[in-house]
Design a protein around this motif. Structure first.
Motif, PDB file in Angstrom:
ATOM      1  N   LEU A   1     -44.766   0.288  -9.787  1.00  6.90           N
ATOM      2  CA  LEU A   1     -45.968   0.174  -9.493  1.00  6.90           C
ATOM      3  C   LEU A   1     -46.729   1.267  -8.592  1.00  6.90           C
ATOM      4  O   LEU A   1     -48.090   1.590  -8.745  1.00  6.90           O
ATOM      5  CB  LEU A   1     -46.473  -1.207  -8.766  1.00  6.90           C
ATOM      6  N   ARG A   2     -45.753   2.040  -7.875  1.00 10.25           N
ATOM      7  CA  ARG A   2     -46.463   2.981  -6.960  1.00 10.25           C
ATOM      8  C   ARG A   2     -46.910   4.322  -7.940  1.00 10.25           C
ATOM      9  O   ARG A   2     -47.882   4.771  -7.663  1.00 10.25           O
ATOM     10  CB  ARG A   2     -45.099   3.645  -6.086  1.00 10.25           C
ATOM     11  N   LYS A   3     -46.382   4.225  -9.087  1.00  9.18           N
ATOM     12  CA  LYS A   3     -46.733   5.430 -10.248  1.00  9.18           C
ATOM     13  C   LYS A   3     -48.053   5.002 -10.911  1.00  9.18           C
ATOM     14  O   LYS A   3     -48.701   5.894 -11.360  1.00  9.18           O
ATOM     15  CB  LYS A   3     -45.685   5.586 -11.182  1.00  9.18           C
ATOM     16  N   ALA A   4     -48.343   3.542 -10.625  1.00  3.93           N
ATOM     17  CA  ALA A   4     -49.668   3.158 -11.376  1.00  3.93           C
ATOM     18  C   ALA A   4     -51.066   3.330 -10.590  1.00  3.93           C
ATOM     19  O   ALA A   4     -52.052   3.139 -11.153  1.00  3.93           O
ATOM     20  CB  ALA A   4     -49.246   1.674 -11.639  1.00  3.93           C
ATOM     21  N   THR A   5     -50.812   3.639  -9.424  1.00  2.00           N
ATOM     22  CA  THR A   5     -51.815   3.699  -8.633  1.00  2.00           C
ATOM     23  C   THR A   5     -51.933   4.547  -7.199  1.00  2.00           C
ATOM     24  O   THR A   5     -50.839   4.834  -6.758  1.00  2.00           O
ATOM     25  CB  THR A   5     -52.579   2.174  -7.899  1.00  2.00           C
ATOM     26  N   LYS A   6     -53.139   5.380  -6.992  1.00  3.48           N
ATOM     27  CA  LYS A   6     -53.037   5.894  -5.565  1.00  3.48           C
ATOM     28  C   LYS A   6     -53.661   5.167  -4.470  1.00  3.48           C
ATOM     29  O   LYS A   6     -53.677   5.454  -3.236  1.00  3.48           O
ATOM     30  CB  LYS A   6     -53.751   7.007  -5.822  1.00  3.48           C
ATOM     31  N   ARG A   7     -54.101   3.917  -4.881  1.00  2.60           N
ATOM     32  CA  ARG A   7     -54.821   3.170  -3.898  1.00  2.60           C
ATOM     33  C   ARG A   7     -53.862   2.347  -2.934  1.00  2.60           C
ATOM     34  O   ARG A   7     -52.563   2.551  -3.348  1.00  2.60           O
ATOM     35  CB  ARG A   7     -55.515   1.963  -4.482  1.00  2.60           C
ATOM     36  N   THR A   8     -54.310   1.973  -1.774  1.00  3.20           N
ATOM     37  CA  THR A   8     -53.307   1.448  -0.675  1.00  3.20           C
ATOM     38  C   THR A   8     -52.467   0.185  -1.432  1.00  3.20           C
ATOM     39  O   THR A   8     -53.107  -0.686  -2.163  1.00  3.20           O
ATOM     40  CB  THR A   8     -54.250   0.719   0.476  1.00  3.20           C
ATOM     41  N   MET A   9     -51.304   0.303  -1.334  1.00  2.00           N
ATOM     42  CA  MET A   9     -50.577  -0.659  -2.007  1.00  2.00           C
ATOM     43  C   MET A   9     -49.589  -1.434  -0.819  1.00  2.00           C
ATOM     44  O   MET A   9     -48.779  -0.735  -0.155  1.00  2.00           O
ATOM     45  CB  MET A   9     -49.533   0.003  -3.006  1.00  2.00           C
ATOM     46  N   ILE A  10     -50.015  -2.705  -0.642  1.00  2.00           N
ATOM     47  CA  ILE A  10     -49.128  -3.545   0.344  1.00  2.00           C
ATOM     48  C   ILE A  10     -48.396  -4.494  -0.385  1.00  2.00           C
ATOM     49  O   ILE A  10     -48.608  -5.021  -1.349  1.00  2.00           O
ATOM     50  CB  ILE A  10     -50.502  -4.281   1.166  1.00  2.00           C
ATOM     51  N   ILE A  11     -47.097  -4.503   0.303  1.00  2.00           N
ATOM     52  CA  ILE A  11     -45.915  -5.429  -0.616  1.00  2.00           C
ATOM     53  C   ILE A  11     -46.115  -6.760   0.212  1.00  2.00           C
ATOM     54  O   ILE A  11     -45.676  -6.565   1.444  1.00  2.00           O
ATOM     55  CB  ILE A  11     -44.644  -4.741  -0.709  1.00  2.00           C
ATOM     56  N   LYS A  12     -46.321  -7.756  -0.520  1.00  2.00           N
ATOM     57  CA  LYS A  12     -46.056  -9.074   0.443  1.00  2.00           C
ATOM     58  C   LYS A  12     -44.546  -9.818   0.284  1.00  2.00           C
ATOM     59  O   LYS A  12     -44.323 -10.138  -0.826  1.00  2.00           O
ATOM     60  CB  LYS A  12     -47.335 -10.105   0.088  1.00  2.00           C
ATOM     61  N   LEU A  13     -43.999  -9.862   1.262  1.00  2.00           N
ATOM     62  CA  LEU A  13     -42.560 -10.383   1.007  1.00  2.00           C
ATOM     63  C   LEU A  13     -42.439 -12.008   1.311  1.00  2.00           C
ATOM     64  O   LEU A  13     -43.439 -12.212   1.950  1.00  2.00           O
ATOM     65  CB  LEU A  13     -41.970  -9.581   2.206  1.00  2.00           C
TER      66      LEU A  13
END
Ligand SMILES: Cc1cc2nc3c(=O)[nH]c(=O)nc-3n(C[C@H](O)[C@H](O)[C@H](O)COP(=O)(O)O)c2cc1C
Length: 303
Positions: A153-165
């Motif tokens: 998913l990191r490759k799919a967007t430059k926007r802020t990415m928060i991972i909910k655990l």
């Protein structure tokens, strides 16, 4: 007094946010709370296709909390873009879309579609829904699974990415670390804990789904402990949640290491909870002569 918090590329005006699944798509709440004063809105989970969710009853009250088995009911990404995004894009606070799916490609599909539109600050990747058979929970079955999806998913967007655990794991720090290593901008935790309630007269589970996710004050000590453990393991920000209904609860999370917090079940009891929590945090900072929130983030004295 400085309350601004930076999460990835996004600056929140203050650390008090509202949690996914408890605030709709924000416009539903706009008549009961002054949305512009909130730090950020986290939308209901969005999936590739619309979902009706689980059959009712799908909510049960429990001591100091509730069990839900909504099952990711949502309008799907296409309707979301057409009908819900215009309001969210115009709204003042930051907006993070909570994304869910069955396989990693589903998540990527939703993110790539949303990335074509303005008005979304970033994504909260829900790797932790306990209420659908494949609600992303498999990505929380081993830190390597978490790492693999975050990498994709990191490759799919430059926007802020928060991972909910998910809290339904033994070593939360290992999952937080795996997400950080693959480029997550922040960690949010906790989602609900798996629970079950039985009607002893009918000798049947109260929820059609049998089990559900426990939220509310009952889970707060679990959330605070997991925030503390994750914060020690990573250097990216933690967004803490679970049972926050007043400023003292929020301050527990902040002292444990959360840079921001989310209110979930509290919104159902009192829709203005977020603003009351924000006022209480400001009051605490005044009383303790604190100029910046970061002066207390992670400052619990454990030794
Ligand atoms: C009715 C309900 C629906 C929820 N739906 C979602 C969801 O769609 N995606 C998600 O990541 N979390 C969802 N959650 C979990 C909350 O965002 C939050 O992680 C959890 O409830 C703990 O916080 P709380 O104790 O303040 O409610 C939901 C919780 C509730 C109570």
């Amino acid at each position: 007094m400085e309350l601004k918090v930076k999460i990835g590329k996004t600056v929140l005006n203050n650390p008090v946010c509202v949690a996914s699944g408890t605030f709709g798509y924000a416009h539903e709440m706009s008549s009961v709370i002054d949305i512009k004063k909130i730090g950020a809105v986290f939308t209901k989970a969005i999936t590739k296709e619309p979902r009706v969710g689980n059959p009712p009853p799908r909510i049960v009250e429990t001591p100091a909390g509730m069990l839900n088995a909504i099952g990711l009911a949502n309008v799907g990404v296409d309707v979301f873009i057409k009908e819900k995004l215009p309001f969210l894009a115009k709204m003042k606070p930051a907006c993070f879309v909570n994304v869910a799916g069955t396989v990693a490609d589903d998540y990527e599909h939703v993110i790539r579609k949303l990335d074509e539109h303005e008005g979304v600050d970033g994504y909260e990747i829900n790797l932790s829904c306990p209420n659908v058979k494949k609600g992303g929970i498999s990505f929380s079955s081993h830190p390597d699974e978490t790492a693999a999806i975050v990498k994709q998913l990191r490759k799919a967007t430059k926007r802020t990415m928060i991972i909910k655990l998910s809290p339904n794991v033994t070593d939360i720090a290992a999952y937080a670390k795996a997400a950080e290593n693959e480029g997550a901008d922040a960690i949010s935790l906790i989602n609900t804990l798996i629970g079950m309630s039985i009607d002893v007269n009918k000798r049947k589970p109260r929820l059609t789904n049998v089990t559900g996710g426990l939220s509310g004050p009952a889970i707060r000590p679990v959330g605070v402990a997991m925030t503390w453990k994750a914060a020690k393991a990573v250097s990216i920000p933690i967004i803490g949640m679970g049972g926050i209904v007043n400023a003292r609860d929020a301050l527990e999370y902040i002292l444990a290491g959360a840079s921001a917090i989310q209110i979930g079940t509290g919104n159902f009891v009192e829709p203005e909870t977020a603003l009351k929590v924000l006022n209480g945090i400001t009051e605490y900072m005044k009383q303790n002569k604190l100029k910046e929130l970061k002066d207390i983030i992670g400052k619990v004295q454990t030794a």
